[in-house]
Design a protein around this motif. Structure first.
Motif, PDB file in Angstrom:
ATOM      1  N   ASP A  80       8.878  -3.583 -34.771  1.00  0.00           N
ATOM      2  CA  ASP A  80       9.400  -4.150 -36.013  1.00  0.00           C
ATOM      3  C   ASP A  80      10.875  -3.795 -36.201  1.00  0.00           C
ATOM      4  N   LEU A  81      11.523  -4.505 -37.082  1.00  0.00           N
ATOM      5  CA  LEU A  81      12.956  -4.317 -37.326  1.00  0.00           C
ATOM      6  C   LEU A  81      13.223  -3.727 -38.716  1.00  0.00           C
ATOM      7  N   THR A  82      12.253  -2.972 -39.225  1.00  0.00           N
ATOM      8  CA  THR A  82      12.452  -2.325 -40.516  1.00  0.00           C
ATOM      9  C   THR A  82      13.673  -1.413 -40.477  1.00  0.00           C
ATOM     10  N   ASP A  83      13.894  -0.783 -39.318  1.00  0.00           N
ATOM     11  CA  ASP A  83      15.025   0.143 -39.193  1.00  0.00           C
ATOM     12  C   ASP A  83      16.358  -0.566 -39.409  1.00  0.00           C
ATOM     13  N   SER A  84      16.441  -1.817 -39.034  1.00  0.00           N
ATOM     14  CA  SER A  84      17.696  -2.556 -39.189  1.00  0.00           C
ATOM     15  C   SER A  84      18.093  -2.680 -40.654  1.00  0.00           C
ATOM     16  N   THR A  85      17.130  -3.048 -41.497  1.00  0.00           N
ATOM     17  CA  THR A  85      17.397  -3.158 -42.934  1.00  0.00           C
ATOM     18  C   THR A  85      17.708  -1.801 -43.531  1.00  0.00           C
ATOM     19  N   THR A  86      16.958  -0.792 -43.130  1.00  0.00           N
ATOM     20  CA  THR A  86      17.140   0.552 -43.670  1.00  0.00           C
ATOM     21  C   THR A  86      18.533   1.092 -43.370  1.00  0.00           C
ATOM     22  N   GLN A  87      18.995   0.880 -42.137  1.00  0.00           N
ATOM     23  CA  GLN A  87      20.273   1.460 -41.721  1.00  0.00           C
ATOM     24  C   GLN A  87      21.472   0.843 -42.427  1.00  0.00           C
ATOM     25  N   ARG A  88      21.271  -0.266 -43.096  1.00  0.00           N
ATOM     26  CA  ARG A  88      22.376  -0.853 -43.859  1.00  0.00           C
ATOM     27  C   ARG A  88      22.752   0.003 -45.068  1.00  0.00           C
ATOM     28  N   ASN A  89      21.898   0.969 -45.392  1.00  0.00           N
ATOM     29  CA  ASN A  89      22.156   1.834 -46.551  1.00  0.00           C
ATOM     30  C   ASN A  89      22.692   3.211 -46.171  1.00  0.00           C
ATOM     31  N   ILE A  90      22.930   3.431 -44.878  1.00  0.00           N
ATOM     32  CA  ILE A  90      23.441   4.730 -44.437  1.00  0.00           C
ATOM     33  C   ILE A  90      24.816   5.003 -45.055  1.00  0.00           C
ATOM     34  N   GLY A  91      25.660   4.001 -45.039  1.00  0.00           N
ATOM     35  CA  GLY A  91      26.998   4.160 -45.625  1.00  0.00           C
ATOM     36  C   GLY A  91      26.941   4.468 -47.111  1.00  0.00           C
ATOM     37  N   VAL A  92      25.988   3.858 -47.798  1.00  0.00           N
ATOM     38  CA  VAL A  92      25.831   4.105 -49.235  1.00  0.00           C
ATOM     39  C   VAL A  92      25.464   5.571 -49.475  1.00  0.00           C
ATOM     40  N   ALA A  93      24.537   6.080 -48.656  1.00  0.00           N
ATOM     41  CA  ALA A  93      24.101   7.470 -48.814  1.00  0.00           C
ATOM     42  C   ALA A  93      25.253   8.437 -48.560  1.00  0.00           C
ATOM     43  N   LEU A 104      18.272   8.702 -51.001  1.00  0.00           N
ATOM     44  CA  LEU A 104      18.487   7.686 -49.970  1.00  0.00           C
ATOM     45  C   LEU A 104      18.270   8.260 -48.570  1.00  0.00           C
ATOM     46  N   PHE A 105      18.829   9.440 -48.315  1.00  0.00           N
ATOM     47  CA  PHE A 105      18.664  10.046 -46.992  1.00  0.00           C
ATOM     48  C   PHE A 105      17.205  10.350 -46.694  1.00  0.00           C
ATOM     49  N   SER A 106      16.477  10.774 -47.715  1.00  0.00           N
ATOM     50  CA  SER A 106      15.057  11.056 -47.528  1.00  0.00           C
ATOM     51  C   SER A 106      14.299   9.786 -47.162  1.00  0.00           C
ATOM     52  N   THR A 107      14.592   8.694 -47.860  1.00  0.00           N
ATOM     53  CA  THR A 107      13.936   7.417 -47.586  1.00  0.00           C
ATOM     54  C   THR A 107      14.318   6.888 -46.214  1.00  0.00           C
ATOM     55  N   ILE A 108      15.611   6.967 -45.882  1.00  0.00           N
ATOM     56  CA  ILE A 108      16.079   6.470 -44.585  1.00  0.00           C
ATOM     57  C   ILE A 108      15.423   7.255 -43.446  1.00  0.00           C
ATOM     58  N   ALA A 109      15.400   8.594 -43.579  1.00  0.00           N
ATOM     59  CA  ALA A 109      14.822   9.429 -42.525  1.00  0.00           C
ATOM     60  C   ALA A 109      13.336   9.140 -42.349  1.00  0.00           C
ATOM     61  N   GLN A 110      12.647   8.960 -43.453  1.00  0.00           N
ATOM     62  CA  GLN A 110      11.211   8.691 -43.386  1.00  0.00           C
ATOM     63  C   GLN A 110      10.940   7.351 -42.716  1.00  0.00           C
ATOM     64  N   THR A 111      11.775   6.360 -42.989  1.00  0.00           N
ATOM     65  CA  THR A 111      11.580   5.027 -42.417  1.00  0.00           C
ATOM     66  C   THR A 111      11.912   4.986 -40.927  1.00  0.00           C
ATOM     67  N   LEU A 112      12.965   5.685 -40.531  1.00  0.00           N
ATOM     68  CA  LEU A 112      13.452   5.584 -39.151  1.00  0.00           C
ATOM     69  C   LEU A 112      12.545   6.246 -38.127  1.00  0.00           C
ATOM     70  N   VAL A 113      11.647   7.119 -38.564  1.00  0.00           N
ATOM     71  CA  VAL A 113      10.741   7.758 -37.590  1.00  0.00           C
ATOM     72  C   VAL A 113       9.449   6.970 -37.419  1.00  0.00           C
ATOM     73  N   THR A 114       9.302   5.867 -38.135  1.00  0.00           N
ATOM     74  CA  THR A 114       8.088   5.064 -38.026  1.00  0.00           C
ATOM     75  C   THR A 114       8.436   3.653 -37.533  1.00  0.00           C
ATOM     76  N   SER A 115       7.560   3.102 -36.726  1.00  0.00           N
ATOM     77  CA  SER A 115       7.749   1.747 -36.229  1.00  0.00           C
ATOM     78  C   SER A 115       6.406   1.206 -35.766  1.00  0.00           C
ATOM     79  N   ARG A 116       6.110  -0.027 -36.122  1.00  0.00           N
ATOM     80  CA  ARG A 116       4.849  -0.640 -35.710  1.00  0.00           C
ATOM     81  C   ARG A 116       4.904  -1.003 -34.233  1.00  0.00           C
ATOM     82  N   LEU A 117       4.299  -0.161 -33.413  1.00  0.00           N
ATOM     83  CA  LEU A 117       4.252  -0.385 -31.965  1.00  0.00           C
ATOM     84  C   LEU A 117       5.647  -0.570 -31.365  1.00  0.00           C
ATOM     85  N   GLN A 118       6.631   0.039 -32.003  1.00  0.00           N
ATOM     86  CA  GLN A 118       8.029  -0.042 -31.546  1.00  0.00           C
ATOM     87  C   GLN A 118       8.531  -1.491 -31.474  1.00  0.00           C
TER      88      GLN A 118
END
Length: 205
Positions: A111-124, A95-109
């Motif tokens: 998109d809100l992909t990071d918002s969905t991803t960060q909902r899993n931080i607590g799970v990790a 999970l941490f690997s996936t979250i870290a990989q997602t959070l460093v990428t953004s389409r032209l700064q």
């Protein structure tokens, strides 16, 4: 570069990040999650090694009252704490690997992909905490099987090869080309008594 570094530092401390795009920089989070994943990998190695040492008989598990060790062999005590830690660390690391990989990428700064991803931080982090709990409890429920270790060491005198090589090198450096075996300082050594510099190194660190 100095301004960017300062911004990241301030962000970690909870202050305003003066340099950002249309979304908040997640660099500090990625660093944190990578470190947690790294530590998790080390602990995963501990869990698998302890499982192996128990299976080899080097450690004995302390039976827990009212606990059934195995569904087919009630008398057996499975290393379930270390198995649970191993599994939880694998899930957490993934999970941490996936979250870290997602959070460093953004389409032209934008998109809100990071918002969905960060909902899993607590799970990790939750799986990491479960792993730590199982490791702590598992390490508190084992005993060193000294009799098994003594038998194993007594059957493997090649453990002393390091000691012999060290003394031989010292003899050569001292200019004594003729080396007689047995060397007096080695005669009293056994696999069970030879630890080399390990005690000094542990004390120093």
């Amino acid at each position: 570069m100095g301004g960017l570094s300062a911004a990241r530092s301030s962000n970690r401390s909870g202050f305003l990040n003066p340099l950002t795009t249309q979304i908040e920089s997640h660099d500090w989070q990625v660093e944190l999650y990578d470190r947690v994943r790294h530590v998790g990998g080390i602990l995963h190695n501990l869990a698998t090694d302890m499982w192996t040492y128990i299976s080899m008989g080097y450690f004995a598990q302390i039976p827990v009252d009212s606990a059934t060790g195995s569904s087919t062999m009630p008398h057996k005590v499975n290393p379930i704490r270390f198995e649970n830690a191993e599994a939880n660390l694998e899930i957490s690391g993934g999970l941490f690997s996936t979250i870290a990989q997602t959070l460093v990428t953004s389409r032209l700064q934008r998109d809100l992909t990071d918002s969905t991803t960060q909902r899993n931080i607590g799970v990790a982090f939750g799986h990491s905490l479960l792993a730590l709990d199982n490791l702590e409890r598992g390490l508190g429920e084992i005993l060193l099987a000294e009799d098994v270790l003594r038998v194993d060491l007594d059957a493997n005198w090649e453990v002393l090869a390091e000691a012999i090589q060290t003394v031989v090198r010292a003899e050569i450096v001292a200019g004594r080309s003729r080396i007689t075996i047995p060397i007096p300082c080695l005669q009293a050594l056994t696999p069970a008594t030879y630890t080399g510099l390990a005690p000094d190194l542990v004390s120093e660190l």
